[in-house]
Design an enzyme around this catalytic site. Structure first.
Site, mmCIF file in Angstrom:
data_model
loop_
_atom_site.group_PDB
_atom_site.id
_atom_site.type_symbol
_atom_site.label_atom_id
_atom_site.label_comp_id
_atom_site.label_asym_id
_atom_site.label_seq_id
_atom_site.Cartn_x
_atom_site.Cartn_y
_atom_site.Cartn_z
ATOM 1 N N HIS A 12 -27.291 23.719 -0.508
ATOM 2 C CA HIS A 12 -27.368 22.280 -0.749
ATOM 3 C C HIS A 12 -26.214 21.568 -0.050
ATOM 4 O O HIS A 12 -25.069 22.012 -0.130
ATOM 5 C CB HIS A 12 -27.317 21.981 -2.247
ATOM 6 C CG HIS A 12 -28.606 22.280 -2.946
ATOM 7 N ND1 HIS A 12 -28.834 21.907 -4.254
ATOM 8 C CD2 HIS A 12 -29.738 22.898 -2.535
ATOM 9 C CE1 HIS A 12 -30.059 22.303 -4.612
ATOM 10 N NE2 HIS A 12 -30.614 22.897 -3.579
ATOM 11 N N TYR B 242 -27.493 14.268 -11.211
ATOM 12 C CA TYR B 242 -26.598 14.001 -12.336
ATOM 13 C C TYR B 242 -26.889 12.584 -12.809
ATOM 14 O O TYR B 242 -26.649 11.624 -12.067
ATOM 15 C CB TYR B 242 -25.141 14.112 -11.901
ATOM 16 C CG TYR B 242 -24.639 15.539 -11.740
ATOM 17 C CD1 TYR B 242 -23.851 16.134 -12.721
ATOM 18 C CD2 TYR B 242 -24.949 16.275 -10.603
ATOM 19 C CE1 TYR B 242 -23.387 17.425 -12.580
ATOM 20 C CE2 TYR B 242 -24.492 17.576 -10.449
ATOM 21 C CZ TYR B 242 -23.708 18.142 -11.442
ATOM 22 O OH TYR B 242 -23.250 19.430 -11.300
ATOM 23 N N PRO C 131 -19.212 22.523 -18.219
ATOM 24 C CA PRO C 131 -19.975 22.896 -17.021
ATOM 25 C C PRO C 131 -20.303 21.747 -16.076
ATOM 26 O O PRO C 131 -20.892 21.988 -15.019
ATOM 27 C CB PRO C 131 -21.250 23.497 -17.611
ATOM 28 C CG PRO C 131 -21.419 22.809 -18.928
ATOM 29 C CD PRO C 131 -20.027 22.594 -19.442
ATOM 30 N N LYS D 163 -17.544 24.547 -12.307
ATOM 31 C CA LYS D 163 -16.305 25.207 -11.911
ATOM 32 C C LYS D 163 -16.058 26.567 -12.573
ATOM 33 O O LYS D 163 -15.251 27.351 -12.060
ATOM 34 C CB LYS D 163 -15.104 24.296 -12.229
ATOM 35 C CG LYS D 163 -15.022 23.095 -11.326
ATOM 36 C CD LYS D 163 -14.589 23.474 -9.924
ATOM 37 C CE LYS D 163 -15.052 22.471 -8.897
ATOM 38 N NZ LYS D 163 -16.117 22.911 -8.039
ATOM 39 N N TYR E 57 -15.998 19.108 -5.827
ATOM 40 C CA TYR E 57 -17.257 19.777 -6.210
ATOM 41 C C TYR E 57 -17.568 20.930 -5.261
ATOM 42 O O TYR E 57 -17.915 22.032 -5.698
ATOM 43 C CB TYR E 57 -18.403 18.763 -6.199
ATOM 44 C CG TYR E 57 -19.654 19.249 -6.898
ATOM 45 C CD1 TYR E 57 -19.976 18.806 -8.176
ATOM 46 C CD2 TYR E 57 -20.531 20.146 -6.286
ATOM 47 C CE1 TYR E 57 -21.122 19.233 -8.826
ATOM 48 C CE2 TYR E 57 -21.677 20.581 -6.916
ATOM 49 C CZ TYR E 57 -21.978 20.133 -8.184
ATOM 50 O OH TYR E 57 -23.121 20.580 -8.819
#
Length: 391
Positions: free
Chosen positions: A72, A201, A294, A298, A384
């Site tokens: 991704h 998200y 979560p 990480k 991220y």
């Protein structure tokens, strides 16, 4: 038994450490309370940072990942009426891979078993002893009820938050920080093709939602629920209705495709850090030393970063009697831990509705800034996709 390194815990961090140590010709024994089937079957995290993939690939563990994993470039950020894509590769030159922790564990177990690694499952009464000497040892009872003792030159606790290793550091020598969040995640694994190309998200007045995936045919989805929520109170219909509302079914023609749910679970949300991560000849890695919510993806990556630092440190200590890297391990690892802890907290507090209308407006303002500001988007992308890992 006698070995050079006794590893408590056969999760990804313990198995990867054993694999990395073997590359230095260092012997290890891994003991695990769960069964082999349980270790191979448990569903956990699913996002690998760029550096984690590089680490696995460099050590011969990347073949199935590159064949079956999903690469991704970024994620989608959403709130009611708006969805914005952040392209991490354009922003920071690094993306992520969707490849479940279950699959990472399978690859690691297969590699260690091919190498003849000692993996001892279903042990009980595990204890760590004499870690303040150069002759530490681990005791446990094996699956046949026989008491075992493993003498080692170093012990590594990869046994998570409920294992004995964390507590083997004397109370007077350790310091802990913890935050418990007032919400949890209801996670579901569904046998349906993902309705999105990359993770969504979603901030929503009813609570956060996340659309992830495990493969082209399996979706992983999450809903924010109150802390202490019972999974039995959530029927399949209720779950899909809530996901459709929070993820924006019908918004700009986008459709959420429901399907059979094969697994449901409720995951509490908390942050925890323990320092130091080294006491004498005991070293802590992964969830034994730190836990993050979560939201920032990480947990697994931090555990892998820990052992990437620890393997060469142990090699220098045990083979060359050079303790410099081992002495620096805790401080070096904790710098990354606290950066990831902050990022996970930031993502969590930005995306989870807490019922306060003032906080809700601040969250929306922050989301708009991240989605429309190059600086904001780069900051999220850099954290991220993962900071560089000097392994």
């Amino acid at each position: 038994m006698r070995t050079q390194v006794a590893i408590v815990g056969a999760g990804p961090s313990g198995l990867l450490l054993s694999h990395l140590l073997a590359a230095h010709d260092i012997e290890s024994v891994v003991v695990e309370t769960r069964s082999r089937a349980h270790v191979l079957g448990r569903v956990r995290a699913g996002i690998l940072e760029h550096s984690s993939v590089e680490l696995l690939t460099a050590h011969g563990l990347g073949q199935r990942l590159t064949e079956e994993g999903l690469r991704h470039r970024g994620i989608h950020l959403q709130w009611p009426g708006e969805r914005h894509r952040l392209d991490f590769v354009e922003l920071v030159g690094r993306g992520v891979w969707v490849y479940g922790q279950t699959e990472v564990t399978k690859d690691l177990v297969a590699a260690r078993e091919r190498a003849g690694q000692q993996l001892v499952y279903e042990v009980t009464d595990t204890e760590v002893h004499d870690v303040d000497t150069d002759r530490p040892y681990v005791t446990c009872v094996d699956a046949d009820g026989v008491a075992q003792r493993i003498d080692a030159e170093a012990v590594v606790g990869c046994d998570g938050s409920f294992g004995p290793s964390r507590h083997a550091v004397p109370e007077a020598a350790r310091r802990t920080w913890e935050r418990t969040y007032p919400y949890a995640w209801l996670g579901v694994l569904a046998d349906v093709a993902p309705s999105t190309d990359e993770l969504i998200y979603a901030w929503h007045p009813d609570g956060f939602a996340l659309h992830s995936m495990r493969s082209p045919t399996v979706s992983r989805l999450y809903l924010q629920v109150p802390q202490g929520e019972r999974v039995e109170d959530w029927s399949d219909d209720r779950i899909w209705t809530a996901l459709a509302a929070r993820l924006g079914h019908g918004q700009d023609g986008w459709t959420l495709n429901p399907g059979p749910i094969r697994e449901k679970s409720v995951l509490p949300m908390r942050s925890f850090v323990q320092s130091p991560m080294r006491y004498g000849r005991l070293f802590l890695a992964g969830d034994a030393a730190h836990i993050v919510p979560p939201t920032g993806a990480k947990g697994l990556n931090l555990a892998m970063a820990d052992v990437a630092l620890l393997a060469p440190a142990l090699a220098a200590l045990l083979l060359r009697k050079d303790g410099a890297l081992a002495d620096a391990y805790s401080a070096t690892a904790l710098r990354r831990v606290w950066r990831s802890t902050h990022f996970s907290w930031w993502m969590t507090t930005m995306l989870h509705h807490n019922g306060d209308p003032f906080d809700a407006e601040l969250q929306l303002s922050q989301l708009r800034w991240v989605a429309t500001s190059q600086a904001g988007a780069r900051g999220l992308a850099e954290n991220y996709a993962g900071l560089p890992l000097d392994w």
